[in-house]
Scaffold this motif. Sequence first.
Motif, PDB file in Angstrom:
ATOM      1  N   MET A   1       0.838  -1.195   0.000  1.00 54.48           N
ATOM      2  CA  MET A   1       0.000   0.000   0.000  1.00 54.48           C
ATOM      3  C   MET A   1       0.874   1.247   0.000  1.00 54.48           C
ATOM      4  O   MET A   1       1.835   1.342   0.767  1.00 54.48           O
ATOM      5  CB  MET A   1      -0.932   0.009   1.220  1.00 54.48           C
ATOM      6  N   THR A   2       0.539   2.198  -0.847  1.00 51.62           N
ATOM      7  CA  THR A   2       1.268   3.460  -0.911  1.00 51.62           C
ATOM      8  C   THR A   2       0.617   4.479   0.032  1.00 51.62           C
ATOM      9  O   THR A   2      -0.548   4.315   0.428  1.00 51.62           O
ATOM     10  CB  THR A   2       1.249   4.015  -2.340  1.00 51.62           C
ATOM     11  N   PRO A   3       1.338   5.537   0.396  1.00 51.94           N
ATOM     12  CA  PRO A   3       0.736   6.582   1.243  1.00 51.94           C
ATOM     13  C   PRO A   3      -0.518   7.189   0.625  1.00 51.94           C
ATOM     14  O   PRO A   3      -1.478   7.521   1.334  1.00 51.94           O
ATOM     15  CB  PRO A   3       1.860   7.618   1.374  1.00 51.94           C
ATOM     16  N   GLU A   4      -0.538   7.330  -0.702  1.00 52.06           N
ATOM     17  CA  GLU A   4      -1.721   7.885  -1.386  1.00 52.06           C
ATOM     18  C   GLU A   4      -2.917   6.950  -1.253  1.00 52.06           C
ATOM     19  O   GLU A   4      -4.047   7.392  -1.022  1.00 52.06           O
ATOM     20  CB  GLU A   4      -1.412   8.147  -2.868  1.00 52.06           C
ATOM     21  N   GLN A   5      -2.665   5.648  -1.391  1.00 57.36           N
ATOM     22  CA  GLN A   5      -3.749   4.671  -1.235  1.00 57.36           C
ATOM     23  C   GLN A   5      -4.262   4.653   0.202  1.00 57.36           C
ATOM     24  O   GLN A   5      -5.464   4.495   0.437  1.00 57.36           O
ATOM     25  CB  GLN A   5      -3.256   3.284  -1.641  1.00 57.36           C
ATOM     26  N   ALA A   6      -3.367   4.832   1.172  1.00 56.93           N
ATOM     27  CA  ALA A   6      -3.772   4.872   2.579  1.00 56.93           C
ATOM     28  C   ALA A   6      -4.670   6.076   2.851  1.00 56.93           C
ATOM     29  O   ALA A   6      -5.656   5.974   3.592  1.00 56.93           O
ATOM     30  CB  ALA A   6      -2.543   4.906   3.479  1.00 56.93           C
TER      31      ALA A   6
ATOM     32  N   HIS B   1       0.194   3.501   5.842  1.00 55.45           N
ATOM     33  CA  HIS B   1       0.446   2.297   5.048  1.00 55.45           C
ATOM     34  C   HIS B   1       1.317   1.305   5.820  1.00 55.45           C
ATOM     35  O   HIS B   1       1.892   0.387   5.243  1.00 55.45           O
ATOM     36  CB  HIS B   1       1.112   2.653   3.713  1.00 55.45           C
ATOM     37  N   TYR B   2       1.396   1.493   7.125  1.00 53.42           N
ATOM     38  CA  TYR B   2       2.194   0.616   7.982  1.00 53.42           C
ATOM     39  C   TYR B   2       1.523   0.525   9.348  1.00 53.42           C
ATOM     40  O   TYR B   2       0.805   1.431   9.777  1.00 53.42           O
ATOM     41  CB  TYR B   2       3.624   1.154   8.145  1.00 53.42           C
ATOM     42  N   VAL B   3       1.753  -0.595  10.045  1.00 54.99           N
ATOM     43  CA  VAL B   3       1.155  -0.851  11.357  1.00 54.99           C
ATOM     44  C   VAL B   3       2.094  -0.349  12.448  1.00 54.99           C
ATOM     45  O   VAL B   3       3.314  -0.497  12.352  1.00 54.99           O
ATOM     46  CB  VAL B   3       0.881  -2.361  11.543  1.00 54.99           C
ATOM     47  N   ILE B   4       1.514   0.238  13.492  1.00 55.37           N
ATOM     48  CA  ILE B   4       2.277   0.663  14.662  1.00 55.37           C
ATOM     49  C   ILE B   4       1.773  -0.110  15.885  1.00 55.37           C
ATOM     50  O   ILE B   4       0.676  -0.690  15.855  1.00 55.37           O
ATOM     51  CB  ILE B   4       2.165   2.187  14.897  1.00 55.37           C
ATOM     52  N   PRO B   5       2.545  -0.157  16.969  1.00 55.56           N
ATOM     53  CA  PRO B   5       2.108  -0.914  18.161  1.00 55.56           C
ATOM     54  C   PRO B   5       0.750  -0.483  18.708  1.00 55.56           C
ATOM     55  O   PRO B   5       0.000  -1.316  19.235  1.00 55.56           O
ATOM     56  CB  PRO B   5       3.225  -0.635  19.172  1.00 55.56           C
ATOM     57  N   ASP B   6       0.406   0.794  18.581  1.00 53.94           N
ATOM     58  CA  ASP B   6      -0.890   1.257  19.094  1.00 53.94           C
ATOM     59  C   ASP B   6      -2.062   0.588  18.382  1.00 53.94           C
ATOM     60  O   ASP B   6      -3.135   0.413  18.980  1.00 53.94           O
ATOM     61  CB  ASP B   6      -1.002   2.774  18.956  1.00 53.94           C
ATOM     62  N   ASP B   7      -1.893   0.241  17.111  1.00 50.16           N
ATOM     63  CA  ASP B   7      -2.950  -0.487  16.398  1.00 50.16           C
ATOM     64  C   ASP B   7      -3.226  -1.821  17.076  1.00 50.16           C
ATOM     65  O   ASP B   7      -4.378  -2.232  17.241  1.00 50.16           O
ATOM     66  CB  ASP B   7      -2.547  -0.720  14.929  1.00 50.16           C
ATOM     67  N   VAL B   8      -2.159  -2.497  17.460  1.00 52.78           N
ATOM     68  CA  VAL B   8      -2.282  -3.793  18.135  1.00 52.78           C
ATOM     69  C   VAL B   8      -2.928  -3.621  19.510  1.00 52.78           C
ATOM     70  O   VAL B   8      -3.799  -4.401  19.915  1.00 52.78           O
ATOM     71  CB  VAL B   8      -0.902  -4.468  18.259  1.00 52.78           C
ATOM     72  N   LYS B   9      -2.519  -2.567  20.231  1.00 55.22           N
ATOM     73  CA  LYS B   9      -3.061  -2.342  21.579  1.00 55.22           C
ATOM     74  C   LYS B   9      -4.563  -2.071  21.544  1.00 55.22           C
ATOM     75  O   LYS B   9      -5.319  -2.577  22.379  1.00 55.22           O
ATOM     76  CB  LYS B   9      -2.337  -1.159  22.226  1.00 55.22           C
ATOM     77  N   VAL B  10      -5.017  -1.274  20.572  1.00 58.32           N
ATOM     78  CA  VAL B  10      -6.443  -0.937  20.475  1.00 58.32           C
ATOM     79  C   VAL B  10      -7.279  -2.175  20.199  1.00 58.32           C
ATOM     80  O   VAL B  10      -8.398  -2.323  20.729  1.00 58.32           O
ATOM     81  CB  VAL B  10      -6.655   0.123  19.367  1.00 58.32           C
TER      82      VAL B  10
ATOM     83  N   LEU C   1      -6.855  -4.381  -0.579  1.00 57.81           N
ATOM     84  CA  LEU C   1      -5.808  -3.393  -0.387  1.00 57.81           C
ATOM     85  C   LEU C   1      -5.287  -3.398   1.046  1.00 57.81           C
ATOM     86  O   LEU C   1      -4.083  -3.210   1.287  1.00 57.81           O
ATOM     87  CB  LEU C   1      -6.339  -2.004  -0.747  1.00 57.81           C
ATOM     88  N   ALA C   2      -6.169  -3.621   2.013  1.00 53.93           N
ATOM     89  CA  ALA C   2      -5.759  -3.616   3.421  1.00 53.93           C
ATOM     90  C   ALA C   2      -4.736  -4.708   3.715  1.00 53.93           C
ATOM     91  O   ALA C   2      -3.887  -4.550   4.605  1.00 53.93           O
ATOM     92  CB  ALA C   2      -6.985  -3.790   4.325  1.00 53.93           C
ATOM     93  N   ARG C   3      -4.798  -5.798   2.975  1.00 48.38           N
ATOM     94  CA  ARG C   3      -3.852  -6.892   3.202  1.00 48.38           C
ATOM     95  C   ARG C   3      -2.428  -6.519   2.802  1.00 48.38           C
ATOM     96  O   ARG C   3      -1.480  -7.221   3.165  1.00 48.38           O
ATOM     97  CB  ARG C   3      -4.301  -8.138   2.433  1.00 48.38           C
ATOM     98  N   THR C   4      -2.276  -5.428   2.031  1.00 46.06           N
ATOM     99  CA  THR C   4      -0.939  -5.029   1.570  1.00 46.06           C
ATOM    100  C   THR C   4      -0.266  -4.027   2.503  1.00 46.06           C
ATOM    101  O   THR C   4       0.826  -3.551   2.202  1.00 46.06           O
ATOM    102  CB  THR C   4      -1.025  -4.420   0.155  1.00 46.06           C
TER     103      THR C   4
END
Length: 321
Positions: A1-6, A269-278, A216-219
Amino acid sequence: MTPEQATWFADIFNRLVAGVDQVLLGKTFVIKLAYTAFLSEGHLLLEDFPGTGKTSLARAMSQSVDGSTSRIQFTPDLLPGDITGVSIYDQSSRSFEFHQGPVFANIVLADEINRASPKTQAALLEVMEEGQVTVDGVTHIVDAPFMVIATQNPIEQAGTYRLPEAQLDRFIMKASIGYPDHASTLRILQGAGVKAHDVVIPPVVSSRIITEMGTLARTVHVDPSINDYVSRLVDASRNSDEVRLGASVRAALALVRTAKTLAAASGRHYVIPDDVKVLAEPVLAHRLVLDPEAEFEGVTASSIIGQLLLETPPPSDRQAV
């Protein structure tokens, strides 16, 4: 996923949430969880009291994506064919014709799923996992996108069939809508003259776009340190003294999958630890089987997940690939 797609993904996601928020007042977080499950190609289990808006949530979501919805009221006498459909003999053509059941919809509300027999529950859970129905040896593919929102009543357990742990594991998330706050209740009462069925949400995107968003989310990029963090959380759930059965590998996969969707919904377009925590509690809590003594002492799965998040340090640096 590109920043534009995000950015494009986040814009549509926020518009979808804002549309349903007009119907389910004051429940933005639950709506975000529902759409995160939907775009992660998963299913949602709601354990909530009657009259909190479960049917309204399913209907509004289907309207926002210009899709179809159906509602199945689970009862002890419900048969698997009442869900999947049946083959009926047509005398004119002298052949059996398949009549689709209510499961052939984009969003299916399975109301009080624990009131049906285990055989009927299994029929729905099979189509949730496989995305297809087999009747009389013929396979029928369900509509895409496809999501089941199943509900359980937490206060009336008489005459119910508790979902086995292996079947609870099929739901990517479990959440609760809960009662609205005071301000939201006042807004609801001001519109008491309008029936819930009369409220129509204009479609934001088509069902085809939802399918594309799910692909797209899978990328979304997941750093190895994030995978390590998820693995350590899952391992910690299995090693807890208060847990008899910890989170499975499927639970870890679900946590990463939904974290990808939530990251895209936040414009990243990238996962951060806060995503996992939520998402840790909605994704993991319903998969834990507590030790009977701990349960007797008032320990809950949610409190255990909260403790695991405190005890498991998140990654501070990215790992080299």
